[in-house]
Scaffold this motif. Structure first.
Motif, mmCIF file in Angstrom:
data_model
loop_
_atom_site.group_PDB
_atom_site.id
_atom_site.type_symbol
_atom_site.label_atom_id
_atom_site.label_comp_id
_atom_site.label_asym_id
_atom_site.label_seq_id
_atom_site.Cartn_x
_atom_site.Cartn_y
_atom_site.Cartn_z
ATOM 1 N N ALA A 125 0.857 -1.194 0.000
ATOM 2 C CA ALA A 125 0.000 0.000 0.000
ATOM 3 C C ALA A 125 0.888 1.238 0.000
ATOM 4 O O ALA A 125 1.431 1.618 1.034
ATOM 5 C CB ALA A 125 -0.922 0.003 1.215
ATOM 6 N N MET A 126 1.036 1.852 -1.165
ATOM 7 C CA MET A 126 1.826 3.073 -1.261
ATOM 8 C C MET A 126 1.032 4.248 -0.704
ATOM 9 O O MET A 126 -0.190 4.329 -0.877
ATOM 10 C CB MET A 126 2.201 3.342 -2.718
ATOM 11 C CG MET A 126 2.982 4.639 -2.930
ATOM 12 S SD MET A 126 4.560 4.663 -2.048
ATOM 13 C CE MET A 126 5.582 3.726 -3.188
ATOM 14 N N THR A 127 1.707 5.153 -0.019
ATOM 15 C CA THR A 127 1.120 6.389 0.478
ATOM 16 C C THR A 127 2.009 7.542 0.044
ATOM 17 O O THR A 127 3.198 7.345 -0.264
ATOM 18 C CB THR A 127 1.013 6.394 2.005
ATOM 19 O OG1 THR A 127 2.344 6.376 2.564
ATOM 20 C CG2 THR A 127 0.230 5.180 2.512
ATOM 21 N N PRO A 128 1.488 8.779 0.016
ATOM 22 C CA PRO A 128 2.355 9.921 -0.328
ATOM 23 C C PRO A 128 3.568 10.044 0.591
ATOM 24 O O PRO A 128 4.662 10.376 0.131
ATOM 25 C CB PRO A 128 1.411 11.118 -0.187
ATOM 26 C CG PRO A 128 0.057 10.560 -0.496
ATOM 27 C CD PRO A 128 0.069 9.180 0.102
ATOM 28 N N ALA A 129 3.382 9.771 1.891
ATOM 29 C CA ALA A 129 4.498 9.857 2.834
ATOM 30 C C ALA A 129 5.562 8.818 2.518
ATOM 31 O O ALA A 129 6.769 9.100 2.560
ATOM 32 C CB ALA A 129 3.996 9.686 4.262
ATOM 33 N N LEU A 130 5.129 7.595 2.186
ATOM 34 C CA LEU A 130 6.081 6.538 1.850
ATOM 35 C C LEU A 130 6.783 6.856 0.531
ATOM 36 O O LEU A 130 7.992 6.626 0.395
ATOM 37 C CB LEU A 130 5.355 5.193 1.754
ATOM 38 C CG LEU A 130 6.226 3.972 1.429
ATOM 39 C CD1 LEU A 130 7.300 3.783 2.485
ATOM 40 C CD2 LEU A 130 5.362 2.718 1.306
ATOM 41 N N ALA A 131 6.047 7.384 -0.434
ATOM 42 C CA ALA A 131 6.647 7.770 -1.714
ATOM 43 C C ALA A 131 7.739 8.809 -1.490
ATOM 44 O O ALA A 131 8.834 8.719 -2.063
ATOM 45 C CB ALA A 131 5.575 8.294 -2.656
ATOM 46 N N HIS A 132 7.449 9.799 -0.647
ATOM 47 C CA HIS A 132 8.430 10.842 -0.332
ATOM 48 C C HIS A 132 9.664 10.231 0.321
ATOM 49 O O HIS A 132 10.805 10.561 -0.033
ATOM 50 C CB HIS A 132 7.790 11.873 0.599
ATOM 51 C CG HIS A 132 8.714 12.977 1.021
ATOM 52 N ND1 HIS A 132 9.523 12.886 2.132
ATOM 53 C CD2 HIS A 132 8.957 14.200 0.485
ATOM 54 C CE1 HIS A 132 10.223 13.995 2.257
ATOM 55 N NE2 HIS A 132 9.896 14.805 1.271
ATOM 56 N N GLU A 133 9.434 9.333 1.255
ATOM 57 C CA GLU A 133 10.549 8.683 1.963
ATOM 58 C C GLU A 133 11.414 7.873 1.018
ATOM 59 O O GLU A 133 12.650 7.838 1.148
ATOM 60 C CB GLU A 133 9.996 7.786 3.061
ATOM 61 C CG GLU A 133 11.048 7.019 3.835
ATOM 62 C CD GLU A 133 10.436 6.039 4.818
ATOM 63 O OE1 GLU A 133 11.109 5.053 5.163
ATOM 64 O OE2 GLU A 133 9.287 6.266 5.252
ATOM 65 N N LYS A 134 10.799 7.218 0.038
ATOM 66 C CA LYS A 134 11.526 6.328 -0.872
ATOM 67 C C LYS A 134 12.145 7.063 -2.055
ATOM 68 O O LYS A 134 12.896 6.473 -2.832
ATOM 69 C CB LYS A 134 10.581 5.238 -1.386
ATOM 70 C CG LYS A 134 10.077 4.288 -0.317
ATOM 71 C CD LYS A 134 11.201 3.438 0.246
ATOM 72 C CE LYS A 134 10.680 2.392 1.213
ATOM 73 N NZ LYS A 134 11.775 1.572 1.788
ATOM 74 N N GLY A 135 11.815 8.356 -2.231
ATOM 75 C CA GLY A 135 12.411 9.101 -3.330
ATOM 76 C C GLY A 135 11.595 9.098 -4.601
ATOM 77 O O GLY A 135 12.157 9.152 -5.705
ATOM 78 N N VAL A 136 10.259 9.026 -4.475
ATOM 79 C CA VAL A 136 9.359 9.125 -5.624
ATOM 80 C C VAL A 136 8.658 10.473 -5.534
ATOM 81 O O VAL A 136 7.891 10.723 -4.599
ATOM 82 C CB VAL A 136 8.309 7.989 -5.625
ATOM 83 C CG1 VAL A 136 7.359 8.145 -6.816
ATOM 84 C CG2 VAL A 136 8.997 6.627 -5.673
ATOM 85 N N SER A 137 8.931 11.364 -6.472
ATOM 86 C CA SER A 137 8.406 12.722 -6.432
ATOM 87 C C SER A 137 7.577 13.011 -7.674
ATOM 88 O O SER A 137 7.868 12.503 -8.756
ATOM 89 C CB SER A 137 9.543 13.743 -6.344
ATOM 90 O OG SER A 137 10.288 13.581 -5.152
ATOM 91 N N ILE A 138 6.565 13.858 -7.514
ATOM 92 C CA ILE A 138 5.688 14.193 -8.623
ATOM 93 C C ILE A 138 5.460 15.701 -8.669
ATOM 94 O O ILE A 138 5.343 16.355 -7.626
ATOM 95 C CB ILE A 138 4.338 13.444 -8.506
ATOM 96 C CG1 ILE A 138 3.458 13.707 -9.739
ATOM 97 C CG2 ILE A 138 3.610 13.791 -7.229
ATOM 98 C CD1 ILE A 138 2.264 12.772 -9.848
#
Length: 224
Positions: free
Chosen positions: A91-104
């Motif tokens: 389950a991806m979340t915006p917080a997890l995306a930010h932590e992992k280095g996925v930016s939009i």
């Protein structure tokens, strides 16, 4: 998450170890997403590699926005597999995306007009030194990322004073400030002049050479 100041010539990298060019960053298999009876995505297959610009091209309603929202955790998915840096993401979340280095960088900007460039870059992620803001460190990091991208902008300038193209530069800097492996650009030239778009393409090429995986969303054939 460890914070690093980006030096000229450095590769933008997240808390995850740096990826080799050609290495798979994101892999989606058999992805389904429905809104009631409407199937936005069905058996979607998608792969993004380091050092690649992957274009999502199609008319409005083709599912481009749904896909990128799933990648960055704004939307969930019904069925399928999402692998990020080789690990399954339940389950991806915006917080997890930010932590992992996925930016939009969305088509509609998220900047606060009455705040400065520097304040916008660190909004919600302020650097602290004890109980106080680490203003010197934030200024240094702001200047480093602006210089890295070749943006001649004053960190103290209010966002409301900037042209649309410069606001987009700030959005890109904000996306890359916290170490980034995956950058998603949603219709990035929608309100840019041809000259401004050409500058954006130069930045994209630079970031690709630095090893980022870039997802470029567009419905404009000449851009491709």
């Amino acid at each position: 998450m460890t914070e690093h100041v980006i030096a000229p010539g450095a590769v933008f990298a997240s808390g995850h170890p740096a990826q080799k060019v050609g290495e798979t960053l994101i892999k989606l298999l058999d992805l389904d997403k429905s809104y009631g009876a409407f199937h936005a995505l069905k058996n979607m297959q998608f792969e993004l590699r380091a050092g690649e610009v992957h274009v999502l091209f199609g008319e409005n309603g083709a599912g481009k926005s749904t896909l990128i929202q799933i990648i960055c955790g704004v939307q969930g998915f019904d069925n399928g597999s999402y692998r990020l840096f080789g690990s399954e993401v339940a389950a991806m979340t915006p917080a997890l995306a930010h932590e992992k280095g996925v930016s939009i960088v969305f088509q509609e900007f998220s900047l606060i007009p009455e705040m400065t460039i520097e304040e916008n870059l660190f909004l919600g992620h302020e650097m602290m030194r004890g109980p106080r803001l680490a203003k010197g460190a934030m200024r240094q990091k702001t200047l480093a990322v602006l210089d890295r991208l070749g943006f001649a902008l004053d960190p103290r300038a209010k966002v409301r004073s900037l042209r649309r193209a410069h606001q987009q530069m700030v959005e890109i800097a904000k996306a890359l400030l916290w170490d980034c492996h995956v950058l998603i650009l949603d219709e990035p030239t929608a309100s840019l002049t041809d000259q401004e778009a050409a500058q954006l393409f130069n930045i994209i090429e630079q970031l690709r050479e630095d090893g980022l995986g870039i997802v470029y969303v567009s419905h404009r054939m000449p851009e491709i």
